[in-house]
Design an enzyme around this catalytic site. Structure first.
Site, PDB file in Angstrom:
ATOM      1  N   LYS A  13       0.825  -1.209   0.000  1.00  0.00           N
ATOM      2  CA  LYS A  13       0.000   0.000   0.000  1.00  0.00           C
ATOM      3  C   LYS A  13       0.863   1.265   0.000  1.00  0.00           C
ATOM      4  O   LYS A  13       0.653   2.167  -0.797  1.00  0.00           O
ATOM      5  CB  LYS A  13      -0.940   0.035   1.224  1.00  0.00           C
ATOM      6  N   ARG A  88      -9.799   0.729   8.795  1.00  0.00           N
ATOM      7  CA  ARG A  88      -9.360  -0.631   9.123  1.00  0.00           C
ATOM      8  C   ARG A  88     -10.422  -1.407   9.893  1.00  0.00           C
ATOM      9  O   ARG A  88     -10.206  -2.581  10.192  1.00  0.00           O
ATOM     10  CB  ARG A  88      -8.108  -0.552   9.997  1.00  0.00           C
ATOM     11  N   ARG A 127      11.418  -5.156   5.063  1.00  0.00           N
ATOM     12  CA  ARG A 127      11.130  -3.754   4.729  1.00  0.00           C
ATOM     13  C   ARG A 127      12.114  -2.811   5.414  1.00  0.00           C
ATOM     14  O   ARG A 127      12.443  -2.975   6.594  1.00  0.00           O
ATOM     15  CB  ARG A 127       9.706  -3.416   5.157  1.00  0.00           C
ATOM     16  N   ARG A 160      11.242  -0.588  10.986  1.00  0.00           N
ATOM     17  CA  ARG A 160      10.227  -0.245  11.989  1.00  0.00           C
ATOM     18  C   ARG A 160      10.241  -1.247  13.125  1.00  0.00           C
ATOM     19  O   ARG A 160      10.406  -2.443  12.908  1.00  0.00           O
ATOM     20  CB  ARG A 160       8.830  -0.259  11.334  1.00  0.00           C
ATOM     21  N   ARG A 171      -0.322  -8.742  13.516  1.00  0.00           N
ATOM     22  CA  ARG A 171      -0.950  -7.727  12.655  1.00  0.00           C
ATOM     23  C   ARG A 171      -1.747  -8.379  11.530  1.00  0.00           C
ATOM     24  O   ARG A 171      -2.812  -7.896  11.151  1.00  0.00           O
ATOM     25  CB  ARG A 171       0.126  -6.796  12.074  1.00  0.00           C
TER      26      ARG A 171
HETATM   27  P1  ADP Z   1       2.150  -1.848   3.212  1.00  0.00           P
HETATM   28  O1  ADP Z   1       2.143  -0.338   3.212  1.00  0.00           O
HETATM   29  O2  ADP Z   1       0.951  -2.423   2.528  1.00  0.00           O
HETATM   30  O3  ADP Z   1       2.373  -2.429   4.574  1.00  0.00           O
HETATM   31  P2  ADP Z   1       4.719  -1.577   1.771  1.00  0.00           P
HETATM   32  O4  ADP Z   1       4.396  -0.736   0.579  1.00  0.00           O
HETATM   33  O5  ADP Z   1       5.458  -0.943   2.859  1.00  0.00           O
HETATM   34  O6  ADP Z   1       3.376  -2.321   2.311  1.00  0.00           O
HETATM   35  O7  ADP Z   1       5.515  -2.865   1.231  1.00  0.00           O
HETATM   36  C1  ADP Z   1       6.003  -3.864   2.125  1.00  0.00           C
HETATM   37  C2  ADP Z   1       7.377  -4.346   1.648  1.00  0.00           C
HETATM   38  O8  ADP Z   1       7.247  -5.054   0.392  1.00  0.00           O
HETATM   39  C3  ADP Z   1       8.366  -3.215   1.398  1.00  0.00           C
HETATM   40  O9  ADP Z   1       9.650  -3.645   1.793  1.00  0.00           O
HETATM   41  C4  ADP Z   1       8.303  -3.015  -0.125  1.00  0.00           C
HETATM   42  O10 ADP Z   1       9.530  -2.527  -0.665  1.00  0.00           O
HETATM   43  C5  ADP Z   1       7.992  -4.409  -0.637  1.00  0.00           C
HETATM   44  N1  ADP Z   1       7.116  -4.409  -1.823  1.00  0.00           N
HETATM   45  C6  ADP Z   1       6.059  -3.581  -2.065  1.00  0.00           C
HETATM   46  N2  ADP Z   1       5.469  -3.896  -3.259  1.00  0.00           N
HETATM   47  C7  ADP Z   1       6.155  -4.955  -3.754  1.00  0.00           C
HETATM   48  C8  ADP Z   1       6.030  -5.743  -4.965  1.00  0.00           C
HETATM   49  N3  ADP Z   1       5.074  -5.505  -5.875  1.00  0.00           N
HETATM   50  N4  ADP Z   1       6.915  -6.751  -5.148  1.00  0.00           N
HETATM   51  C9  ADP Z   1       7.891  -6.997  -4.228  1.00  0.00           C
HETATM   52  N5  ADP Z   1       8.058  -6.297  -3.078  1.00  0.00           N
HETATM   53  C10 ADP Z   1       7.205  -5.281  -2.844  1.00  0.00           C
HETATM   54  P1  ADP Z   2       1.160  -1.580   7.689  1.00  0.00           P
HETATM   55  O1  ADP Z   2       2.498  -1.316   7.116  1.00  0.00           O
HETATM   56  O2  ADP Z   2       1.089  -2.810   8.476  1.00  0.00           O
HETATM   57  O3  ADP Z   2       0.053  -1.448   6.703  1.00  0.00           O
HETATM   58  P2  ADP Z   2       0.562   0.962   9.093  1.00  0.00           P
HETATM   59  O4  ADP Z   2       1.733   1.845   9.009  1.00  0.00           O
HETATM   60  O5  ADP Z   2      -0.617   1.271   8.238  1.00  0.00           O
HETATM   61  O6  ADP Z   2       1.012  -0.547   8.884  1.00  0.00           O
HETATM   62  O7  ADP Z   2       0.053   0.872  10.604  1.00  0.00           O
HETATM   63  C1  ADP Z   2       0.944   0.579  11.669  1.00  0.00           C
HETATM   64  C2  ADP Z   2       0.156   0.435  12.944  1.00  0.00           C
HETATM   65  O8  ADP Z   2      -0.511   1.670  13.244  1.00  0.00           O
HETATM   66  C3  ADP Z   2      -0.946  -0.615  12.909  1.00  0.00           C
HETATM   67  O9  ADP Z   2      -0.467  -1.911  13.249  1.00  0.00           O
HETATM   68  C4  ADP Z   2      -1.917  -0.067  13.985  1.00  0.00           C
HETATM   69  O10 ADP Z   2      -1.448  -0.344  15.279  1.00  0.00           O
HETATM   70  C5  ADP Z   2      -1.806   1.446  13.783  1.00  0.00           C
HETATM   71  N1  ADP Z   2      -2.814   1.954  12.824  1.00  0.00           N
HETATM   72  C6  ADP Z   2      -2.576   2.546  11.634  1.00  0.00           C
HETATM   73  N2  ADP Z   2      -3.721   2.885  11.019  1.00  0.00           N
HETATM   74  C7  ADP Z   2      -4.730   2.487  11.837  1.00  0.00           C
HETATM   75  C8  ADP Z   2      -6.150   2.537  11.760  1.00  0.00           C
HETATM   76  N3  ADP Z   2      -6.789   3.052  10.697  1.00  0.00           N
HETATM   77  N4  ADP Z   2      -6.863   2.020  12.811  1.00  0.00           N
HETATM   78  C9  ADP Z   2      -6.250   1.500  13.887  1.00  0.00           C
HETATM   79  N5  ADP Z   2      -4.910   1.413  14.013  1.00  0.00           N
HETATM   80  C10 ADP Z   2      -4.153   1.903  13.014  1.00  0.00           C
END
Ligand code: ADP
Ligand code: ADP
Ligand code: ZN
Length: 213
Positions: A13, A88, A127, A160, A171
């Site tokens: 995302k 969420r 990541r 992180r 999660r």
């Molecule tokens: P989210 O925000 O949904 O938690 P991230 O965008 O941070 O996910 O992506 C999670 C990890 O996967 C990061 O280390 C990112 O560089 C990697 N990643 C994201 N998209 C892809 C993809 N299409 N193929 C391989 N790795 C990816």
């Molecule tokens: P991810 O990379 O797993 O998609 P985020 O950066 O979106 O993670 O979120 C990290 C943490 O922040 C979550 O595990 C949760 O604890 C909190 N968080 C983020 N967005 C929300 C939300 N919309 N509702 C509740 N908790 C949230």
């Protein structure tokens, strides 16, 4: 354009959000980023949110809605916005709907990025994030040119504290229990688009653009 990115932790995302926000010139609003900024600055909100985030639990809906309400009314959202990691829970989705109705706004699409669960742990534990600009990398799948240094701004990369295997598994379970009901919620509103998140980063992006235009 008003978009939501939906998908489990590690779906991609944040990676896609950066590209989408740039293409459509809309702000990337990540509730996770807002919480992390508050934690770094040691605000009251940050102190409250930290104990949930460290355990991989969701921050309570009331706190989340307060920050989203404040953020969505800022000037830069006139052209739209991209929500990443929000909503969420069903409660958050319903509260968002109410906010949108009250301001005469409509969602254009909810983009669900689909990735098999077994891949998510590998994605998240590898990541790395830039301390300066927030750009996201992966130690195997999306390597920076120089290890631990951001390609874009030379900032230092970090991991992180909630990106460790135990917290990640929690999660993912929290996502399955509390966030997957949103798939049905948005399907019923006829705005859900499902994207295969196991393609390359560029292919995922191209598919998103095709679906939302
Ligand atoms: P989210 O925000 O949904 O938690 P991230 O965008 O941070 O996910 O992506 C999670 C990890 O996967 C990061 O280390 C990112 O560089 C990697 N990643 C994201 N998209 C892809 C993809 N299409 N193929 C391989 N790795 C990816
Ligand atoms: P991810 O990379 O797993 O998609 P985020 O950066 O979106 O993670 O979120 C990290 C943490 O922040 C979550 O595990 C949760 O604890 C909190 N968080 C983020 N967005 C929300 C939300 N919309 N509702 C509740 N908790 C949230
Ligand atoms: Zn950077």
């Amino acid at each position: 354009m008003r978009l939501i990115l939906l998908g489990p932790p590690g779906a991609g995302k944040g990676t896609q959000a950066g590209k989408i926000a740039k293409k459509y010139n809309i702000p990337h609003i990540s509730t996770g980023d807002i919480f992390r900024a508050n934690i770094v600055n040691n605000t009251e909100l940050g102190i409250l949110a930290k104990k949930y985030i460290d355990n991989g639990e969701l921050v309570p809906d009331g706190l989340v809605m307060d920050i989203v309400r404040d953020r969505i009314i800022q000037d830069d959202t006139k052209n739209g916005f991209l929500l990443d990691g929000f909503p969420r829970t069903l409660e958050q989705a319903m509260a968002l709907d109410e906010m949108l109705i009250n301001s005469n706004m409509k969602l254009d699409a909810v983009v669900k990025i689909k990735v098999n669960l077994d891949l998510l742990v590998t994605r998240i534990t590898g990541r790395r994030i830039c301390k300066e600009c927030g750009a996201t990398y992966h130690v195997d799948f999306n390597k920076p040119k120089k290890s631990d240094v951001c390609d874009l701004c030379n900032g230092e990369l970090y991991q992180r504290s909630d990106d460790n295997e135990d917290v990640v598994r929690n999660r993912i379970n929290v996502y399955i229990e509390q966030t997957t009901p949103l798939v049905e919620y948005y399907t019923n509103r006829d705005v859900l688009k499902i994207i295969d998140g196991e393609q390359s980063i560029d292919d995922v992006f191209n598919q998103i653009v095709k679906e939302v235009e």
